[in-house]
Enzyme design. Sequence first.
Site, PDB file in Angstrom:
ATOM      1  N   ASP A 145       0.138  30.077  13.677  1.00 50.50           N
ATOM      2  CA  ASP A 145       1.481  29.492  13.550  1.00 50.50           C
ATOM      3  C   ASP A 145       2.515  30.531  13.990  1.00 50.50           C
ATOM      4  O   ASP A 145       2.790  30.651  15.177  1.00 50.50           O
ATOM      5  CB  ASP A 145       1.696  29.001  12.117  1.00 50.50           C
ATOM      6  CG  ASP A 145       2.992  28.214  11.976  1.00 50.50           C
ATOM      7  OD1 ASP A 145       3.639  27.927  12.998  1.00 50.50           O
ATOM      8  OD2 ASP A 145       3.364  27.873  10.832  1.00 50.50           O
TER       9      ASP A 145
ATOM     10  N   ASP B  78      -5.916  24.378   2.933  1.00 44.39           N
ATOM     11  CA  ASP B  78      -5.527  23.908   1.612  1.00 44.39           C
ATOM     12  C   ASP B  78      -4.041  23.617   1.495  1.00 44.39           C
ATOM     13  O   ASP B  78      -3.224  24.046   2.304  1.00 44.39           O
ATOM     14  CB  ASP B  78      -5.878  24.961   0.559  1.00 44.39           C
ATOM     15  CG  ASP B  78      -4.934  26.165   0.640  1.00 44.39           C
ATOM     16  OD1 ASP B  78      -4.733  26.675   1.769  1.00 44.39           O
ATOM     17  OD2 ASP B  78      -4.384  26.563  -0.398  1.00 44.39           O
TER      18      ASP B  78
HETATM   19  P1  IMP Z   1       0.848  32.598  10.715  1.00 44.86           P
HETATM   20  O1  IMP Z   1       0.671  33.978  10.104  1.00 44.86           O
HETATM   21  O2  IMP Z   1       2.262  32.083  10.557  1.00 44.86           O
HETATM   22  O3  IMP Z   1       0.347  32.493  12.146  1.00 44.86           O
HETATM   23  O4  IMP Z   1       0.033  31.594   9.830  1.00 44.86           O
HETATM   24  C1  IMP Z   1      -1.312  31.522   9.896  1.00 44.86           C
HETATM   25  C2  IMP Z   1      -1.903  31.357   8.516  1.00 44.86           C
HETATM   26  O5  IMP Z   1      -1.155  30.468   7.723  1.00 44.86           O
HETATM   27  C3  IMP Z   1      -3.268  30.758   8.698  1.00 44.86           C
HETATM   28  O6  IMP Z   1      -4.217  31.750   8.348  1.00 44.86           O
HETATM   29  C4  IMP Z   1      -3.318  29.585   7.762  1.00 44.86           C
HETATM   30  O7  IMP Z   1      -4.228  29.846   6.728  1.00 44.86           O
HETATM   31  C5  IMP Z   1      -1.945  29.418   7.188  1.00 44.86           C
HETATM   32  N1  IMP Z   1      -1.358  28.129   7.610  1.00 44.86           N
HETATM   33  C6  IMP Z   1      -0.460  27.930   8.601  1.00 44.86           C
HETATM   34  N2  IMP Z   1      -0.156  26.636   8.735  1.00 44.86           N
HETATM   35  C7  IMP Z   1      -0.908  25.988   7.812  1.00 44.86           C
HETATM   36  C8  IMP Z   1      -1.067  24.587   7.471  1.00 44.86           C
HETATM   37  O8  IMP Z   1      -0.467  23.668   8.065  1.00 44.86           O
HETATM   38  N3  IMP Z   1      -1.953  24.319   6.480  1.00 44.86           N
HETATM   39  C9  IMP Z   1      -2.656  25.278   5.810  1.00 44.86           C
HETATM   40  N4  IMP Z   1      -2.548  26.587   6.111  1.00 44.86           N
HETATM   41  C10 IMP Z   1      -1.670  26.941   7.091  1.00 44.86           C
END
Ligand code: IMP
Length: 179
Positions: free
Chosen positions: A106, A162
């Site tokens: 994300d 989750d």
């Molecule tokens: P980032 O650090 O913003 O790239 O987010 C990645 C982490 O956030 C991943 O390891 C996911 O576990 C969690 N995450 C991001 N979006 C979601 C979602 O829609 N549902 C569940 N977990 C999410």
Amino acid sequence: MVVDPARLEPLFTSDAIAARLDSLAHEIAGTMPSNFVAVAILKGSFIFAADLIRTLTAHSLNPEVDFMTLASYGTGTVSSGTVALLRDVEVEIHGREVLLIDDILDSGRTLAYARRHMHEKGATAVRTCVLLDKTAGRPDAMPPDFAGFRCPPSFVVGYGMDHAHKYRGLPFVAIVKGD
Ligand code: IMP
Ligand code: MG
């Protein structure tokens, strides 16, 4: 907070996921050396990693497997913005090629942290594989090396992911409507 099951809208079925994992494993087999380390980022990737690693084995890859636990979300649906290392890998990373496996990309903070951590441990190359890529349309985002599906910018659950520690056991990926 409890999500009413009526608010779950299926996005990727278990059949679609299984078919995509097969082609993903084929892509990975064409890029990674036979002797690499697969590092799954817990907790969200545990089901994806289990299925992917078994599919990689069917494609004649036999990586060493380890896990690291990173957290940035707590129990909410919005990232806290800081990544905490709750559990580190045990295998020797120095001089190895690493494939990081996560559920979703994300903001990219989680994989950026994990990548930096692997380089600090002496990895010679670090590639990333995610089931879902939420970064489409964001030119500043660091793209994953391997991604299962593009994902709309909604909060999703199931297949290991989750909402407040629930819904990880759903065999498909669903959008939580109204979030
Ligand atoms: P980032 O650090 O913003 O790239 O987010 C990645 C982490 O956030 C991943 O390891 C996911 O576990 C969690 N995450 C991001 N979006 C979601 C979602 O829609 N549902 C569940 N977990 C999410
Ligand atoms: Mg995660």
